[in-house]
Design an enzyme around this catalytic site. Sequence first.
Site, PDB file in Angstrom:
ATOM      1  N   LYS A  48       0.847  -1.210   0.000  1.00  0.00           N
ATOM      2  CA  LYS A  48       0.000   0.000   0.000  1.00  0.00           C
ATOM      3  C   LYS A  48       0.880   1.257   0.000  1.00  0.00           C
ATOM      4  CE  LYS A  48      -3.948   0.028   2.495  1.00  0.00           C
ATOM      5  NZ  LYS A  48      -4.721   0.076   3.747  1.00  0.00           N
ATOM      6  N   GLU A  54     -13.707  12.009  13.884  1.00  0.00           N
ATOM      7  CA  GLU A  54     -13.990  12.526  12.536  1.00  0.00           C
ATOM      8  C   GLU A  54     -15.442  12.262  12.191  1.00  0.00           C
ATOM      9  OE1 GLU A  54     -14.570  10.418   9.802  1.00  0.00           O
ATOM     10  OE2 GLU A  54     -14.339   8.534  10.907  1.00  0.00           O
ATOM     11  N   ARG A  91     -17.875  11.505   5.677  1.00  0.00           N
ATOM     12  CA  ARG A  91     -18.640  10.463   4.998  1.00  0.00           C
ATOM     13  C   ARG A  91     -17.857  10.017   3.782  1.00  0.00           C
ATOM     14  NH1 ARG A  91     -23.590  14.119   3.805  1.00  0.00           N
ATOM     15  NH2 ARG A  91     -21.780  15.477   3.715  1.00  0.00           N
ATOM     16  N   GLU A  92     -17.831   8.724   3.532  1.00  0.00           N
ATOM     17  CA  GLU A  92     -17.215   8.250   2.301  1.00  0.00           C
ATOM     18  C   GLU A  92     -17.977   8.863   1.141  1.00  0.00           C
ATOM     19  OE1 GLU A  92     -16.507   4.043   1.992  1.00  0.00           O
ATOM     20  OE2 GLU A  92     -16.093   3.936   4.130  1.00  0.00           O
ATOM     21  N   LEU A 144     -33.212  10.895   6.174  1.00  0.00           N
ATOM     22  CA  LEU A 144     -34.569  10.343   6.206  1.00  0.00           C
ATOM     23  C   LEU A 144     -34.911   9.745   4.838  1.00  0.00           C
ATOM     24  CD1 LEU A 144     -36.643  12.957   8.288  1.00  0.00           C
ATOM     25  CD2 LEU A 144     -35.786  10.728   9.024  1.00  0.00           C
ATOM     26  N   GLY A 190     -25.425   0.659   5.377  1.00  0.00           N
ATOM     27  CA  GLY A 190     -24.328  -0.302   5.351  1.00  0.00           C
ATOM     28  C   GLY A 190     -23.037   0.441   5.599  1.00  0.00           C
ATOM     29  N   CYS A 222     -18.953   1.947   8.965  1.00  0.00           N
ATOM     30  CA  CYS A 222     -19.117   2.735  10.194  1.00  0.00           C
ATOM     31  C   CYS A 222     -20.368   2.377  10.992  1.00  0.00           C
ATOM     32  CB  CYS A 222     -19.102   4.212   9.855  1.00  0.00           C
ATOM     33  SG  CYS A 222     -17.600   4.674   8.990  1.00  0.00           S
ATOM     34  N   LYS A 261     -20.809  -1.347  12.428  1.00  0.00           N
ATOM     35  CA  LYS A 261     -19.769  -1.641  13.410  1.00  0.00           C
ATOM     36  C   LYS A 261     -19.921  -0.744  14.649  1.00  0.00           C
ATOM     37  CE  LYS A 261     -15.583  -0.035  12.314  1.00  0.00           C
ATOM     38  NZ  LYS A 261     -14.823   0.713  13.301  1.00  0.00           N
ATOM     39  N   LYS A 266     -22.924   2.720  -0.761  1.00  0.00           N
ATOM     40  CA  LYS A 266     -23.562   4.005  -1.070  1.00  0.00           C
ATOM     41  C   LYS A 266     -22.898   4.546  -2.336  1.00  0.00           C
ATOM     42  CE  LYS A 266     -21.734   7.659   1.224  1.00  0.00           C
ATOM     43  NZ  LYS A 266     -21.501   8.573   2.335  1.00  0.00           N
TER      44      LYS A 266
HETATM   45  C1  UGA Z   1     -20.924   7.815   8.421  1.00  0.00           C
HETATM   46  C2  UGA Z   1     -21.303   9.179   9.004  1.00  0.00           C
HETATM   47  O1  UGA Z   1     -22.269   9.828   8.176  1.00  0.00           O
HETATM   48  C3  UGA Z   1     -20.072  10.068   9.141  1.00  0.00           C
HETATM   49  O2  UGA Z   1     -20.425  11.299   9.762  1.00  0.00           O
HETATM   50  C4  UGA Z   1     -19.017   9.352   9.965  1.00  0.00           C
HETATM   51  O3  UGA Z   1     -17.821  10.102  10.047  1.00  0.00           O
HETATM   52  C5  UGA Z   1     -18.702   8.020   9.327  1.00  0.00           C
HETATM   53  O4  UGA Z   1     -19.903   7.238   9.226  1.00  0.00           O
HETATM   54  C6  UGA Z   1     -17.672   7.300  10.193  1.00  0.00           C
HETATM   55  O5  UGA Z   1     -17.988   6.946  11.327  1.00  0.00           O
HETATM   56  O6  UGA Z   1     -16.518   7.200   9.780  1.00  0.00           O
HETATM   57  P1  UGA Z   1     -20.504   6.870   5.934  1.00  0.00           P
HETATM   58  O7  UGA Z   1     -20.613   5.516   6.550  1.00  0.00           O
HETATM   59  O8  UGA Z   1     -19.356   7.152   5.034  1.00  0.00           O
HETATM   60  O9  UGA Z   1     -20.456   8.026   7.088  1.00  0.00           O
HETATM   61  O10 UGA Z   1     -21.798   7.127   5.048  1.00  0.00           O
HETATM   62  P2  UGA Z   1     -23.249   7.767   5.271  1.00  0.00           P
HETATM   63  O11 UGA Z   1     -23.450   8.806   4.264  1.00  0.00           O
HETATM   64  O12 UGA Z   1     -23.494   8.136   6.666  1.00  0.00           O
HETATM   65  O13 UGA Z   1     -24.201   6.537   4.886  1.00  0.00           O
HETATM   66  C7  UGA Z   1     -24.230   5.337   5.664  1.00  0.00           C
HETATM   67  C8  UGA Z   1     -25.271   4.390   5.147  1.00  0.00           C
HETATM   68  O14 UGA Z   1     -26.569   4.902   5.402  1.00  0.00           O
HETATM   69  C9  UGA Z   1     -25.231   4.161   3.632  1.00  0.00           C
HETATM   70  O15 UGA Z   1     -25.410   2.777   3.392  1.00  0.00           O
HETATM   71  C10 UGA Z   1     -26.383   4.958   3.098  1.00  0.00           C
HETATM   72  O16 UGA Z   1     -26.904   4.431   1.906  1.00  0.00           O
HETATM   73  C11 UGA Z   1     -27.377   4.851   4.239  1.00  0.00           C
HETATM   74  N1  UGA Z   1     -28.356   5.956   4.282  1.00  0.00           N
HETATM   75  C12 UGA Z   1     -27.948   7.226   4.511  1.00  0.00           C
HETATM   76  C13 UGA Z   1     -29.701   5.666   4.132  1.00  0.00           C
HETATM   77  O17 UGA Z   1     -30.098   4.502   3.943  1.00  0.00           O
HETATM   78  N2  UGA Z   1     -30.609   6.697   4.206  1.00  0.00           N
HETATM   79  C14 UGA Z   1     -30.221   7.980   4.423  1.00  0.00           C
HETATM   80  O18 UGA Z   1     -31.113   8.866   4.478  1.00  0.00           O
HETATM   81  C15 UGA Z   1     -28.862   8.255   4.574  1.00  0.00           C
END
Ligand code: UGA
Length: 419
Positions: free
Chosen positions: A25, A141, A144-145, A240, A247, A250, A253, A310
Amino acid sequence: MGLVTGACFAKLGNKVICVDDDIPKVEGLKRGALPFYEPGLEEMVHRNMKQSNLSFTTSVEEGTKASDIIFIAVGTPQKPNGEADLTSVEGVSRRIAKAMAEYKLIVEKSTVPVKTGSWIKRTIYLSNLHKVDFDVASNPEFLREGSAIEDFMKPDRIVIGVETERAADILVELYRSLNAPIMITSIETAELIKHASNSFLALKISYINAIANICERVGADVTKVAEGMGYDRRIGREFLDAGAGYGGYCFPKDLSAFIKVAEEVGYDFELLKVIQRINNFQRQQIVEKAKNALWNLKDKTIGILGLAFKPNTDDMREAPSIDIIRQLQQEGVQIKAYDPQAMKNAGRILHNIEYCPSPYEAAKDSDALIIVTEWEEFKNLDLLRIKQLLKQPVIVDSRNVFAPAKIKALGFSYIGVGR
Ligand code: UGA
């Protein structure tokens, strides 16, 4: 998270050394090859490498000696019992301690259970060969990915958990140019802010998914319910979106880890368990919807659009697509799949799938299409072409990408979530 954080701090004008044990890596990164996809990151890494602000090494010693501030961003994977595995955090703390020759600020950035900060402090204290001054801080942190750079550069807030003014001053200075609200707390409070934020966001998602199930039974539209709720500033529209559930690396877990943390301190956090249950149910519902649309699943072919957990990422960890596809395969369905970024990673996890070069190839001769990830390009599909390619015009839209009236007018049998 480590690489995004490193590249962003470099962009802010700091000299950043990224350290990792994974030799291939690090060698790849030295040549400018990124190990994953994140919008804008490759360019940012290349630019900062060129400006000598960003470098890579496998040596913790080298990284420690050259740095004033050391961020721990190692993985905290889930153990079979749901707890976070903190072996890497401990290991790296010890290695930092042994290499310290002058004051260092060690900052925990990985998502960790509350009290990890004090364990890091104790570990460093015991291995502090040169008995130098040090501070430990927690700086969770909220990236979001898929939009990690933007989230870093325009944060809603910066949380700094510290025990000394010296540590607080260093971190405030580091983040000053971002002009974001900075909150200074104890280390434990900072750790809890992260856990509480992630589980609250997961709660919003499961809540709206539960509402979606009611909407389906009474003939209401969950997207309108969410809109109506969202106008209330106390609630807000974000997170919402009903669908196949959350999934990624984050939420799943972090929720399990938070349940464990609560258990350890003698509190049964039942609410979090229900959030998980609703989330699992939601994935199964997508398969049920396919079954209802196709009658028998055995020997049918289904095209899956979107595999990543996502959009805008190639990350397959805990992606709803994995459960959905495996369940369909168990029912005897042949799977054709397309994802703009995640097919390489998916290939390592999901087998006996025909990976297709375009959404149209995935639709060709399939009995139905299931949209699992709401990539932007799916919103602009030529639906008439899709209709011609499908054996029968059936779409299960697990992310409510399309407007039902419009797609039904084109002659599709369309099943969304909660509408
Ligand atoms: C999440 C948090 O949003 C971040 O603030 C945090 O830093 C991060 O975890 C972490 O702990 O490192 P992430 O997992 O990258 O970020 O993605 P999200 O945008 O939060 O989405 C998580 C999941 O929720 C995805 O599968 C997405 O499709 C789903 N989701 C999100 C929904 O089903 N509905 C929604 O309205 C929003």
